[in-house]
Write an enzyme that holds these catalytic residues in place. Structure first.
Site, short mmCIF file in Angstrom:
data_model
loop_
_atom_site.label_atom_id
_atom_site.label_comp_id
_atom_site.label_asym_id
_atom_site.label_seq_id
_atom_site.Cartn_x
_atom_site.Cartn_y
_atom_site.Cartn_z
N ARG A 152 -31.06 20.63 34.02
CA ARG A 152 -31.77 20.27 32.79
C ARG A 152 -33.25 20.59 32.96
O ARG A 152 -33.71 20.93 34.03
CB ARG A 152 -31.54 18.79 32.40
CG ARG A 152 -31.37 17.84 33.50
CD ARG A 152 -32.52 16.98 33.97
NE ARG A 152 -33.68 16.90 33.17
CZ ARG A 152 -34.89 17.17 33.65
NH1 ARG A 152 -35.08 17.56 34.91
NH2 ARG A 152 -35.95 17.07 32.89
N GLY A 153 -33.98 20.43 31.82
CA GLY A 153 -35.36 20.86 31.81
C GLY A 153 -35.38 22.28 31.27
O GLY A 153 -34.56 23.12 31.67
N ALA A 154 -36.32 22.55 30.35
CA ALA A 154 -36.28 23.81 29.59
C ALA A 154 -36.24 25.07 30.47
O ALA A 154 -35.33 25.90 30.33
CB ALA A 154 -37.45 23.84 28.60
N ARG A 159 -27.14 23.55 24.44
CA ARG A 159 -28.22 22.64 24.06
C ARG A 159 -29.15 23.37 23.09
O ARG A 159 -29.57 24.49 23.38
CB ARG A 159 -29.02 22.16 25.30
CG ARG A 159 -28.18 21.29 26.24
CD ARG A 159 -29.04 20.54 27.23
NE ARG A 159 -29.67 19.38 26.64
CZ ARG A 159 -30.63 18.67 27.24
NH1 ARG A 159 -31.05 19.03 28.45
NH2 ARG A 159 -31.16 17.61 26.67
N GLN A 183 -34.78 10.08 33.20
CA GLN A 183 -35.23 11.23 33.99
C GLN A 183 -36.52 10.90 34.76
O GLN A 183 -36.78 11.46 35.82
CB GLN A 183 -35.50 12.44 33.09
CG GLN A 183 -34.24 13.10 32.53
CD GLN A 183 -33.85 12.54 31.18
OE1 GLN A 183 -34.15 11.40 30.86
NE2 GLN A 183 -33.15 13.33 30.38
N ASP A 186 -40.04 21.27 25.38
CA ASP A 186 -38.81 22.06 25.22
C ASP A 186 -38.99 23.21 24.24
O ASP A 186 -38.31 24.22 24.33
CB ASP A 186 -37.66 21.16 24.77
CG ASP A 186 -37.17 20.34 25.94
OD1 ASP A 186 -37.82 19.33 26.26
OD2 ASP A 186 -36.19 20.77 26.57
N ASN A 220 -40.55 17.51 22.76
CA ASN A 220 -40.32 17.13 24.16
C ASN A 220 -39.46 15.87 24.16
O ASN A 220 -39.13 15.31 23.11
CB ASN A 220 -41.65 16.93 24.90
CG ASN A 220 -41.44 16.81 26.39
OD1 ASN A 220 -40.70 17.58 27.00
ND2 ASN A 220 -42.05 15.82 27.02
N LYS A 221 -39.12 15.43 25.33
CA LYS A 221 -38.23 14.27 25.51
C LYS A 221 -38.63 13.11 24.59
O LYS A 221 -39.81 12.81 24.44
CB LYS A 221 -38.28 13.85 26.98
CG LYS A 221 -37.45 12.64 27.35
CD LYS A 221 -36.01 12.72 26.93
CE LYS A 221 -35.30 13.97 27.43
NZ LYS A 221 -33.97 14.17 26.76
O1 MRU Z 1 -33.06 16.32 28.26
P1 MRU Z 1 -33.85 16.94 29.37
O2 MRU Z 1 -33.87 16.15 30.61
O3 MRU Z 1 -33.47 18.39 29.60
O4 MRU Z 1 -35.34 16.97 28.80
C1 MRU Z 1 -36.32 17.61 29.55
C2 MRU Z 1 -37.67 17.49 28.97
O5 MRU Z 1 -37.88 16.92 27.92
C3 MRU Z 1 -38.78 18.18 29.72
O6 MRU Z 1 -39.99 17.52 29.53
C4 MRU Z 1 -38.92 19.62 29.19
O7 MRU Z 1 -37.69 20.28 29.21
C5 MRU Z 1 -39.91 20.38 29.98
S1 MRU Z 1 -39.33 20.82 31.57
C6 MRU Z 1 -40.54 21.69 32.34
#
Ligand code: MRU
Length: 349
Positions: free
Chosen positions: A50-52, A93, A200, A241, A251-252
């Site tokens: 996970r994470g963009a 996603r 997270q 994201d 973002n999250k």
């Molecule tokens: O749902 P997730 O854990 O994939 O969400 C991740 C985030 O919101 C991060 O802040 C974002 O992807 C940036 S990662 C460098």
């Protein structure tokens, strides 16, 4: 200790993609092999990876994994099958633009190979996926180099979710300035929001910063306002994201609240992103699709049910922070300040 002690989030070894299973941290450190399209799709969907930026790299290698089973097909069928697989992986996603960006990039390279054998096509897409992976390593370092001077001796920094090493190929985005400021021997503290519902912040950010030897303190999301009020926070850095052309930032979930609080307390609020997270096709935040996730993520804390059966639940995985709350974007090409409409477009050139 430093970021050097952190493991690699994604590894491509002998035509298999290995990812750290982030659903198991911090109790267990397990790498899982992804050997077919369903492994990759499920790993992205269930947040094992996970994470963009990390899901972008996983999507790119994912296409290579898919391609392995089409090597005996005709070149035409190879392309057609891979096109279908690309759509499927892309649907895992919707919010992080890096997934579709990386998949499109690999497919574009493939569409330039019409006269090639399937073996050669495989070589081309693997080369593109490897480039995306390598570039992400470099990009994170550059984000760190541009962002580290924002961190001054004695600062308290708040971050939300995990935009760290685990969300990328190495240094993270929001964490890269922290790791490089640590390299310069600056003393600072990081406050990590727990980040409900999936935590997270506590499971991943607290784990990786602690492991790298950064002074990190975990707080529940609802403590952020009082921690800011107490004067402990001088800087907020988060990841994203997808950033729209006008700077609106997905973002999250919870990031919007942090940004509003930072504005209230006069604390600079920075978003650290690779330019691959910029989506100038989306004019503003309203154009960004927000992933809705299942209700169990909210009704359970780990294995334990914490809400009544059949309760109605909302579970948007992301929110959109309007650009006027963003002090600046830390990118691999430098820090972008308002007006974002003009300056984000300019940085892409
Ligand atoms: O749902 P997730 O854990 O994939 O969400 C991740 C985030 O919101 C991060 O802040 C974002 O992807 C940036 S990662 C460098």
């Amino acid at each position: 200790m430093s970021f050097e002690s952190l493991p690699y989030t994604l590894r491509w070894v002998e035509d298999i993609l290995y990812v750290i299973d982030q659903t198991k941290l911090p109790e267990q450190f397990i790498e899982v092999p992804l050997r077919n399209i369903d492994d990759v799709y499920v790993a992205i969907k269930t947040l094992q990876v996970r994470g963009a930026p990390a899901i972008g790299v996983a999507g790119a290698y994912g296409l290579c994994i898919c391609a392995q089973k089409y090597l005996n097909d005709s070149p035409n069928m190879f392309m057609q099958n891979l096109g279908n697989d690309a759509k499927y992986l892309n649907s895992a996603r919707p919010t992080a633009v890096n997934l579709s960006w990386a998949i499109k990039r690999v497919m574009k390279r493939l569409y330039g190979c019409v006269q090639f054998t399937t073996e050669q096509m495989y070589g081309e897409i693997l080369d593109e996926a490897t480039k995306i992976h390598q570039e992400d390593l470099i990009t994170c370092r550059q984000i760190g180099e541009h962002g580290r001077d924002l961190i001054q001796e004695g600062f308290g920094i708040l971050t939300h979710c995990n935009a760290g090493s685990l969300a990328t190929s190495r240094l993270g985005t929001a964490t890269a300035p922290m790791y490089l400021a640590q390299e310069q021997k600056k003393r600072f503290k990081v406050y990590a929001d727990e980040t409900r519902p999936l935590c997270q912040g506590s499971k991943l950010t607290a784990w990786e910063l602690q492991r790298a030897g950064i002074d990190v303190t975990l707080i529940c999301d609802d403590m952020a306002a009082s921690v800011m009020a107490s004067g402990r926070i001088q800087l907020v850095i988060v990841g994203a994201d997808r950033v729209a052309a006008n700077g609106d930032t997905a973002n999250k979930i919870g990031t919007l609240g942090v940004a509003i609080m930072a504005k209230h307390f006069g604390i600079p609020f920075y978003v650290a992103i690779p330019t691959s997270t910029l989506d100038i096709q989306s004019a503003c935040g309203h154009d960004i699709e927000i992933e809705q996730r299942g209700k169990d993520e909210v009704c359970f804390f780990g294995e334990k049910r914490t809400a009544p059966v059949d309760i109605q639940v909302l579970n948007p995985a992301f929110d959109v922070t309007p650009s006027y709350l963003v002090t600046g974007f830390i990118t691999e090409k430098g820090i972008v300040k308002p007006p974002y409409e003009k300056n984000l477009k300019a940085i892409l050139k």
